[in-house]
Design a protein around this motif. Structure first.
Motif, short mmCIF file in Angstrom:
data_model
loop_
_atom_site.label_atom_id
_atom_site.label_comp_id
_atom_site.label_asym_id
_atom_site.label_seq_id
_atom_site.Cartn_x
_atom_site.Cartn_y
_atom_site.Cartn_z
N LEU A 55 -11.35 33.67 44.80
CA LEU A 55 -12.18 34.87 44.85
C LEU A 55 -13.14 34.82 46.03
N ASN A 56 -13.64 35.98 46.39
CA ASN A 56 -14.77 36.12 47.31
C ASN A 56 -15.89 36.76 46.51
N TYR A 57 -17.12 36.44 46.87
CA TYR A 57 -18.22 37.07 46.14
C TYR A 57 -19.49 37.15 46.98
N ARG A 58 -20.34 38.10 46.62
CA ARG A 58 -21.66 38.25 47.19
C ARG A 58 -22.69 37.88 46.13
N MET A 59 -23.77 37.28 46.55
CA MET A 59 -24.83 36.93 45.60
C MET A 59 -26.18 37.34 46.19
N LYS A 60 -27.06 37.74 45.30
CA LYS A 60 -28.39 38.17 45.73
C LYS A 60 -29.36 38.02 44.58
N GLY A 61 -30.53 37.45 44.88
CA GLY A 61 -31.52 37.34 43.82
C GLY A 61 -32.54 36.25 44.10
N GLU A 62 -33.16 35.79 43.02
CA GLU A 62 -34.24 34.80 43.10
C GLU A 62 -33.85 33.55 42.34
N VAL A 63 -34.02 32.39 43.00
CA VAL A 63 -33.68 31.10 42.40
C VAL A 63 -34.95 30.26 42.30
N PRO A 64 -35.27 29.69 41.13
CA PRO A 64 -36.45 28.84 41.00
C PRO A 64 -36.41 27.68 42.00
N ASP A 216 -31.59 21.32 34.30
CA ASP A 216 -32.50 20.76 35.29
C ASP A 216 -33.57 21.76 35.72
N LEU A 217 -33.23 23.03 35.64
CA LEU A 217 -34.19 24.07 35.97
C LEU A 217 -35.19 24.33 34.84
N GLY A 218 -34.94 23.75 33.67
CA GLY A 218 -35.81 23.97 32.53
C GLY A 218 -35.54 25.28 31.81
N ILE A 219 -34.32 25.78 31.92
CA ILE A 219 -33.94 27.04 31.28
C ILE A 219 -33.37 26.75 29.89
N ASP A 220 -33.76 27.54 28.91
CA ASP A 220 -33.19 27.37 27.57
C ASP A 220 -32.58 28.65 27.01
N ASP A 242 -36.20 32.47 32.48
CA ASP A 242 -37.47 31.86 32.89
C ASP A 242 -37.25 30.37 33.02
N ALA A 243 -37.59 29.81 34.19
CA ALA A 243 -37.44 28.38 34.44
C ALA A 243 -38.81 27.75 34.68
N GLU A 244 -38.83 26.42 34.80
CA GLU A 244 -40.09 25.72 34.97
C GLU A 244 -40.79 26.09 36.27
N GLU A 245 -40.02 26.41 37.31
CA GLU A 245 -40.60 26.74 38.61
C GLU A 245 -40.59 28.24 38.90
N GLY A 246 -40.44 29.04 37.85
CA GLY A 246 -40.48 30.48 38.06
C GLY A 246 -39.25 31.18 37.54
N PRO A 247 -39.16 32.49 37.75
CA PRO A 247 -38.04 33.27 37.22
C PRO A 247 -36.75 33.07 38.01
N MET A 248 -35.63 33.20 37.30
CA MET A 248 -34.32 33.25 37.95
C MET A 248 -33.73 34.63 37.68
N ASP A 249 -33.19 35.23 38.72
CA ASP A 249 -32.58 36.55 38.59
C ASP A 249 -31.51 36.64 39.67
N MET A 250 -30.26 36.44 39.30
CA MET A 250 -29.18 36.38 40.27
C MET A 250 -28.06 37.34 39.88
N THR A 251 -27.61 38.13 40.85
CA THR A 251 -26.49 39.05 40.65
C THR A 251 -25.35 38.64 41.57
N ILE A 252 -24.14 38.53 41.00
CA ILE A 252 -22.96 38.15 41.76
C ILE A 252 -21.91 39.25 41.63
N THR A 253 -21.38 39.69 42.76
CA THR A 253 -20.38 40.76 42.80
C THR A 253 -19.11 40.20 43.42
N PHE A 254 -17.95 40.50 42.82
CA PHE A 254 -16.70 39.89 43.21
C PHE A 254 -15.74 40.86 43.88
N PHE A 255 -14.94 40.31 44.80
CA PHE A 255 -13.91 41.09 45.47
C PHE A 255 -12.84 40.14 46.00
#
Length: 284
Positions: A55-64, A216-220, A242-255
């Protein structure tokens, strides 16, 4: 742009994320998913998605620990190979000064392009090679910040949605010109780990890597969205937590699903082999 390695136990890159990162549909399906129970529709799409071979994909967002990232990648499942380019905001673990990070995973080795800044410190060489077999694949990948996303199979991550609770249908939406049905649900890492015992060995191993990086990110607990196309596969998915170092919000789109993916090893003359360098230091 400098590169740094972080110790295990800190925030591993997600990606997308995470990061590390569910596979999607070929970009031409336009038929609406069959009208069935939302949980059943998502489970079927997750299963179909995990069966893709490339697959190919695009990703965009915030990573802790990394901040905002945006990029594209191409990935082959068998043999495992990946090529990824990411734009990383300043202050992240992989690129403290920000800028573009290019990563290739091929022949059981990870290559990271450090650019001109790295070349100043490596006799003009721009690539760093991490021999995963020699250095310890699991530990090394989780120490590499956002680069730890490189061994994530996004198709496996989409499979997590099959175990989500309270799955509901949000409605019909168009993604990249493809008509999809949008679903949403929540899931805990404890439930995901419990579900592994019912999976085959290959699926367990693929999901275990991603689970460890989330831990490892502290996500439950995570909120997941999946956009299912007319071929009953994930066209897009989103993970929030919500992770220990802040929010995670990631969107991945496939093609470009199940199309050939070729990842080339960088030229040896432009590559610094970390394992060889460590052996030389120990010998000295």
């Amino acid at each position: 742009m400098g590169l740094s390695v972080r110790k295990r136990g800190g925030a591993a890159g997600a990606g997308l994320v995470a990061l590390v990162l569910a596979a999607g549909a070929a970009g031409c399906g336009t038929e609406k998913t069959v009208d069935i129970d939302p949980a059943a529709a998502v489970a079927k799409a997750a299963k179909n998605t995990e069966e893709i071979t490339s697959l190919n994909y695009r990703m965009k967002g915030e990573v802790p620990g990394e901040g905002q990232i945006e990029g594209t990648a191409a990935m082959s499942m068998k043999p495992l190979a990946m090529s990824m380019k990411m734009e990383v905001a300043p202050g992240g673990a992989s690129a403290p000064e920000g800028g573009e990070v290019e990563i290739r995973l091929v022949d059981q080795a990870m290559f990271i392009n450090g650019g001109e800044e790295a070349a100043k410190e490596m006799d003009g060489k721009t690539w760093i090679k991490f021999d995963l077999a020699a250095l310890g694949a699991g530990d090394e990948l989780s120490e590499l910040g956002a680069a730890g996303q490189a061994d994530k199979n996004p198709a496996s991550e989409a499979g997590f949605m099959a175990d989500a609770e309270g799955v509901e249908e949000i409605g019909t939406e168009t993604v990249d010109g493809v008509e999809t049905t949008h679903y949403k649900g929540t899931i805990t890492l404890a439930d995901l780990r419990e579900s592994l015992k019912d999976e085959d060995q290959e699926t367990r191993e693929a999901r275990e890597t991603t689970l460890e990086q989330y831990e490892d990110l502290g996500i439950d607990k995570m909120t997941m969205d999946m956009w299912v196309d007319g071929d009953e596969r994930a066209k897009q998915f989103r993970v929030r937590a919500d992770a220990e170092e802040g929010p995670m919000d990631m969107t991945i789109t496939f093609f470009d699903i199940n199309k050939p993916v070729e990842v080339k090893v960088p030229p040896a003359a432009e590559t610094m082999d970390l394992a060889e360098m460590m052996n030389d230091l120990q010998a000295g």
